[in-house]
Design an enzyme around this catalytic site. Structure first.
Site, PDB file in Angstrom:
ATOM      1  N   ALA A   1      22.227  32.969 -13.797  1.00 64.86           N
ATOM      2  CA  ALA A   1      22.083  33.266 -15.080  1.00 64.86           C
ATOM      3  C   ALA A   1      20.586  33.073 -15.683  1.00 64.86           C
ATOM      4  CB  ALA A   1      22.853  32.498 -16.041  1.00 64.86           C
TER       5      ALA A   1
ATOM      6  N   HIS B   1      33.499  26.927 -11.356  1.00 65.85           N
ATOM      7  CA  HIS B   1      32.214  27.374 -10.626  1.00 65.85           C
ATOM      8  C   HIS B   1      32.681  27.131  -9.106  1.00 65.85           C
ATOM      9  CE1 HIS B   1      30.079  26.996 -14.543  1.00 65.85           C
ATOM     10  NE2 HIS B   1      28.986  27.319 -13.663  1.00 65.85           N
TER      11      HIS B   1
ATOM     12  N   ALA C   1      27.414  31.236 -16.551  1.00 64.38           N
ATOM     13  CA  ALA C   1      26.204  31.029 -17.064  1.00 64.38           C
ATOM     14  C   ALA C   1      26.364  29.575 -17.743  1.00 64.38           C
ATOM     15  CB  ALA C   1      25.678  31.860 -18.190  1.00 64.38           C
TER      16      ALA C   1
ATOM     17  N   ASP D   1      26.180  20.675 -16.271  1.00 60.08           N
ATOM     18  CA  ASP D   1      25.386  21.924 -16.485  1.00 60.08           C
ATOM     19  C   ASP D   1      26.061  22.639 -17.752  1.00 60.08           C
ATOM     20  OD1 ASP D   1      23.811  23.920 -15.810  1.00 60.08           O
ATOM     21  OD2 ASP D   1      24.790  24.878 -14.449  1.00 60.08           O
TER      22      ASP D   1
ATOM     23  N   ASP E   1      34.640  22.121 -12.822  1.00 61.80           N
ATOM     24  CA  ASP E   1      35.327  22.567 -13.878  1.00 61.80           C
ATOM     25  C   ASP E   1      36.550  23.231 -13.367  1.00 61.80           C
ATOM     26  OD1 ASP E   1      34.122  24.574 -13.286  1.00 61.80           O
ATOM     27  OD2 ASP E   1      32.932  25.124 -14.915  1.00 61.80           O
TER      28      ASP E   1
ATOM     29  N   ARG F   1      26.975  31.911  11.840  1.00 62.50           N
ATOM     30  CA  ARG F   1      25.756  31.989  12.585  1.00 62.50           C
ATOM     31  C   ARG F   1      24.592  31.675  11.604  1.00 62.50           C
ATOM     32  NH1 ARG F   1      28.568  36.307  14.586  1.00 62.50           N
ATOM     33  NH2 ARG F   1      27.592  37.875  13.084  1.00 62.50           N
TER      34      ARG F   1
END
Length: 393
Positions: free
Chosen positions: A146, A257, A314, A280, A254, A233
């Site tokens: 965001a 996320h 966001a 955040d 939360d 890989r």
């Protein structure tokens, strides 16, 4: 209350947990801690006696938070920072890093100057701003999340030096993409000047992360989000976060996320020795659902999450005490683990463990009282009552 005693509850001190314990606070510092049977009460000392089912933990240190209650660090006003500092004790946070985001140089500079000035004059009754987290603009456009792409720039030591000067030397953590041009140079400068370099919004490979660690990087910003993921890989940033013991790792628990199962996977791999819980959160935290601003972008907020119009996550509206509850539920960890992830680890990473991050004699009385449902009943910031639930006597 210059001197007071909190008595008759479980006390999670740095050295041990007292099932029936007490804490004595004098002039904002922890003066005594131990079993309630050893508590000596003077007639002129205020005693706060609580139900034995309650417990007291060190206040959380949120190293990654943008805003709360209509306020955002990028508002660049003392009122915004004061609002955040007054609000956060309600969720058990007693210290935090005011976090900026990718914006124009002018907007970032205004926010840094404001925060640096505010930190010198802040109110002791509120959560303490212990520094600034510069999130961007030194990030990868490929993993911008965001963060507005128009304002992303390559890492720049000269520009950072200017910003640190404007911030009165209070930038304590910088999120950057080390694989970008001059990324390693900036990481080295941050290490040399005592600032935490964090890998975030980064498309780095595992080998590039190894180089960044050699240059002094010691932190990972919001695990899983804004980073190259795990591939058999190419371990990427995620693989490095799992495997490299040099890195402290932020996590937003939360359930949005990252799924609860991925929280448990991260906890099992990284353990509480290296994990740091963050929120955040945005200005929409503690507000009703609606549309709010984030760096000039509209953010749609419902009961659980915040997204840009295209659906990109966001930030969050996560409260720290909910992060604690969720983490306990998702991982089955102990309260000792929670204390390490919310208080001890961030204090050690920010080099303030000598005064914060645990309940120990001589440290700041940053204390959070939780009831049997793990809701916050009272919060003390440096010995001052910063929050009290209405039903608490």
């Amino acid at each position: 209350m210059k001197t007071f005693i909190i008595n008759n509850l479980m006390v999670h001190s740095e050295k041990e947990t007292y099932k029936d314990g007490y804490i004595k606070v004098v002039d904002g510092k922890i003066a005594e801690v131990g079993p309630a049977s050893q508590c000596k009460q003077d007639d002129d000392t205020t005693v706060i006696t609580l139900p034995s089912e309650y417990q007291i933990i060190p206040g959380a240190i949120d190293v990654h938070i943008h805003g709360a209650a209509k306020a955002d660090a990028m508002d660049a006003t003392s009122e915004a920072l004061s609002t955040m500092a007054k609000t956060l004790p309600k969720e058990g946070t007693t210290s935090f890093l005011a976090t900026t985001m990718t914006q124009s140089a002018d907007a970032i500079e205004s926010a840094l100057l404001n925060a640096g000035t505010y930190i010198k004059e802040q109110n002791e009754d509120h959560a303490e701003i212990v520094g600034i987290h510069l999130e961007g603009p030194f990030i990868s456009p490929a993993r911008k999340g965001a963060q507005p792409e128009d304002f992303i720039v390559d890492p720049d030591v000269s520009l950072f030096k200017r910003w640190q000067l404007l911030a009165h030397n209070h930038i304590k953590l910088v999120t950057l993409a080390p694989e970008q041009p001059n990324g390693l140079e900036l990481a080295r400068h941050l290490k040399e000047t005592g600032v935490v370099a964090s890998i975030g919004h980064s498309d780095a490979t595992y080998d590039q992360i190894s180089e960044a660690i050699e240059a002094g990087t010691t932190h990972v910003t919001h695990l899983y989000n804004g980073m190259r993921g795990l591939h058999h890989r190419e371990p990427g940033v995620l693989g490095a976060a799992y495997l490299r013991d040099e890195l402290f790792v932020e996590l937003i628990t939360d359930g949005i996320h990252c799924r609860p199962e991925m929280v448990k996977l991260a906890f099992d791999q990284i353990t509480s020795n290296r994990m740091i819980l963050i929120t955040d959160s945005l200005r929409a935290k503690w507000l009703e659902k609606g549309t709010y601003d984030l760096g000039g972008q509209d953010v749609n907020v419902d009961e659980t999450k915040a997204t840009l119009p295209d659906g990109t996550l966001a930030g969050s509206i996560l409260k720290m005490n909910d992060a604690i509850k969720n983490t306990l539920q998702y991982t089955g960890c102990s309260m000792t683990d929670i204390i390490k992830m919310t208080a001890e680890n961030p204090a050690k990473q920010l080099r303030i463990f000598d005064r914060k991050g645990s309940i120990e004699v001589g440290k700041d009385a940053d204390l959070v009282i939780l009831n049997e449902e793990l809701d916050v009943e009272m919060t003390f910031c440096r010995g001052k009552l910063a929050y009290k639930k209405e039903n608490v006597k």
